[in-house]
Motif scaffolding. Structure first.
Motif, PDB file in Angstrom:
ATOM      1  N   LEU A  51     122.616  64.716 -20.972  1.00  0.00           N
ATOM      2  CA  LEU A  51     122.532  65.129 -19.567  1.00  0.00           C
ATOM      3  C   LEU A  51     121.523  66.257 -19.396  1.00  0.00           C
ATOM      4  CD1 LEU A  51     126.314  65.082 -18.542  1.00  0.00           C
ATOM      5  CD2 LEU A  51     124.537  63.475 -17.812  1.00  0.00           C
ATOM      6  N   GLY A  52     121.535  67.209 -20.337  1.00  0.00           N
ATOM      7  CA  GLY A  52     120.593  68.324 -20.274  1.00  0.00           C
ATOM      8  C   GLY A  52     119.159  67.863 -20.426  1.00  0.00           C
ATOM      9  N   LEU A  53     118.906  66.988 -21.382  1.00  0.00           N
ATOM     10  CA  LEU A  53     117.548  66.474 -21.597  1.00  0.00           C
ATOM     11  C   LEU A  53     117.067  65.681 -20.393  1.00  0.00           C
ATOM     12  CD1 LEU A  53     117.912  65.342 -25.322  1.00  0.00           C
ATOM     13  CD2 LEU A  53     116.554  67.263 -24.477  1.00  0.00           C
ATOM     14  N   SER A  54     117.957  64.901 -19.804  1.00  0.00           N
ATOM     15  CA  SER A  54     117.597  64.127 -18.616  1.00  0.00           C
ATOM     16  C   SER A  54     117.232  65.042 -17.451  1.00  0.00           C
ATOM     17  CB  SER A  54     118.756  63.201 -18.231  1.00  0.00           C
ATOM     18  OG  SER A  54     118.465  62.485 -17.059  1.00  0.00           O
ATOM     19  N   LYS A  55     118.010  66.122 -17.302  1.00  0.00           N
ATOM     20  CA  LYS A  55     117.734  67.075 -16.218  1.00  0.00           C
ATOM     21  C   LYS A  55     116.375  67.734 -16.421  1.00  0.00           C
ATOM     22  CE  LYS A  55     119.760  71.108 -13.892  1.00  0.00           C
ATOM     23  NZ  LYS A  55     120.923  72.040 -13.879  1.00  0.00           N
ATOM     24  N   MET A  56     116.071  68.130 -17.650  1.00  0.00           N
ATOM     25  CA  MET A  56     114.774  68.747 -17.929  1.00  0.00           C
ATOM     26  C   MET A  56     113.625  67.769 -17.684  1.00  0.00           C
ATOM     27  SD  MET A  56     115.289  71.256 -21.232  1.00  0.00           S
ATOM     28  CE  MET A  56     116.652  70.499 -22.094  1.00  0.00           C
ATOM     29  N   LYS A  57     113.829  66.519 -18.062  1.00  0.00           N
ATOM     30  CA  LYS A  57     112.772  65.517 -17.835  1.00  0.00           C
ATOM     31  C   LYS A  57     112.518  65.330 -16.342  1.00  0.00           C
ATOM     32  CE  LYS A  57     111.550  60.669 -18.413  1.00  0.00           C
ATOM     33  NZ  LYS A  57     111.310  60.505 -16.975  1.00  0.00           N
ATOM     34  N   ASP A  58     113.580  65.268 -15.556  1.00  0.00           N
ATOM     35  CA  ASP A  58     113.414  65.101 -14.107  1.00  0.00           C
ATOM     36  C   ASP A  58     112.652  66.278 -13.501  1.00  0.00           C
ATOM     37  OD1 ASP A  58     114.784  62.727 -14.238  1.00  0.00           O
ATOM     38  OD2 ASP A  58     116.707  63.569 -13.600  1.00  0.00           O
ATOM     39  N   VAL A  59     112.968  67.480 -13.957  1.00  0.00           N
ATOM     40  CA  VAL A  59     112.258  68.664 -13.454  1.00  0.00           C
ATOM     41  C   VAL A  59     110.793  68.615 -13.877  1.00  0.00           C
ATOM     42  CG1 VAL A  59     112.097  71.184 -13.633  1.00  0.00           C
ATOM     43  CG2 VAL A  59     114.325  70.091 -13.366  1.00  0.00           C
TER      44      VAL A  59
END
Length: 350
Positions: free
Chosen positions: A81-89
């Motif tokens: 979830l954290g990696l996905s959030k960083m990728k979206d940003v």
């Protein structure tokens, strides 16, 4: 003629013994009817009791591994979830920087700087996420916060080096007169080295206190997997590089050519960052799949052993229930007899 004596007390004592034995049998039968296994494994199985203990111990061991696997799965899911959030940003920052290439007006520059600052803040907050008392992105240093924001010091160092770089050119130049090629050289030779793994993890000036060694977890008798990731990856370093470079350089009054170079380089670094984050997520995904397959195998193994346990120590619930009812009838009869005997008295016959 010889007479014999029949003692009502002796009969009562005999019935009490019968009642006590029936009560003990009933307790045992009730337990077996309820649990489906022998009430006393040692007595019932004799020499096979050791096998029963071994099977039970193996079932408990499998349950312990699965419990550990559930914690591992939770950690990896939170990391995903954290990696996905960083990728979206990161994808959002690319969009803002791409828009800057078409327009270098002050408003677009301000939006790009704000976007870079916000993206870095989100990355830092996400990288410092803690679950169950452990930092997700610290590698094996799970009790240490992985990242410390060094934006101010790093931005100041970039600006200082930019001025020194421009002054060292032949002939010397003002920062505002730097060409795109000169800016590209500055970024690759002066700024990018600030975000190598060695600089990133420097104990004094570095951003990261995370370990580059990831956690490992045993998920079965023979399988050990990497069950975490860390903030020293290229993805997070490139993310910080793109964000800090954008916020530090775009406010220096650069020429249009140099500003285009900054935005192009920032886009390139951000793209590398999101690609690196996807790679980290993919590696975790492979570990998650291995945990799932391991749990399936453990479930099958546990079911086989439990079936053997049932065959070894299981009782017929119907037979145990029937015995309980029979004993209940015997006890009721015994209680009735004892009650009748207690009511006997010679007075009734005088």
């Amino acid at each position: 003629m010889k007479s014999s004596f029949i003692s009502s007390s002796a009969i009562q004592n005999a019935m009490r013994l019968t009642i006590r034995q029936a009560q003990n049998q009933m307790t045992k039968a009730t337990m077996e009817a309820t649990t489906g296994v022998y009430a006393d494994i040692g007595v019932s199985l004799g020499g096979n009791a050791a096998r029963s203990v071994d099977f039970s111990r193996e079932v408990d061991r499998i349950a312990s591994i699965k419990s550990s696997n559930s914690l591992v799965t939770a950690r990896m899911e939170s990391s995903q979830l954290g990696l996905s959030k960083m990728k979206d940003v990161g994808d959002g920052l690319v969009s803002k920087l791409t828009a800057l290439q078409g327009s270098h007006d002050p408003g677009s520059i301000t939006v790009a700087i704000q976007s870079a600052t916000s993206a870095l803040s989100t990355m830092m907050d996400t990288a410092n996420t803690m679950v169950n008392g452990e930092y997700l992105f610290s590698g094996i240093n799970t009790d240490v916060q992985p990242l410390t924001d060094k934006t101010t010091a790093t931005s100041a160092a970039i600006v200082t080096q930019l001025n020194a770089y421009a002054a060292a050119l032949v002939p010397p130049k003002a920062v505002k007169d730097l060409t795109g090629a000169e800016m590209s050289t500055f970024i690759t030779t002066k700024v990018e080295p600030m975000f190598t793994e060695a600089a990133w993890t420097d104990p004094t000036t570095g951003w990261s206190q995370a370990s580059s060694q990831n956690m490992t977890s045993r998920i079965s008798n023979s399988e050990v997997i990497e069950s975490s990731t860390n903030a020293n990856s290229e993805g997070m370093r490139y993310f910080a590089l793109a964000s800090v470079m954008t916020s530090a350089l775009l406010g220096q009054g650069l020429s249009s050519d140099a500003m285009s170079t900054v935005s192009k380089q920032a886009i390139s670094y951000t793209t590398k960052a999101t690609s690196g984050l996807v790679t980290q997520a993919s590696q975790l995904g492979l570990s998650q799949e291995r945990v799932k397959k391991s749990n399936d195998a453990l479930d099958a193994q546990s079911n086989i052993i439990k079936n053997k346990l049932v065959d070894l120590q299981g009782v017929d619930p119907y037979e145990a229930s029937t015995l309980v009812k029979t004993l209940e009838t015997q006890l009721e009869t015994a209680y009735t007899i004892v009650s009748k005997i207690q009511q006997l008295s010679l007075v009734n016959y005088l």
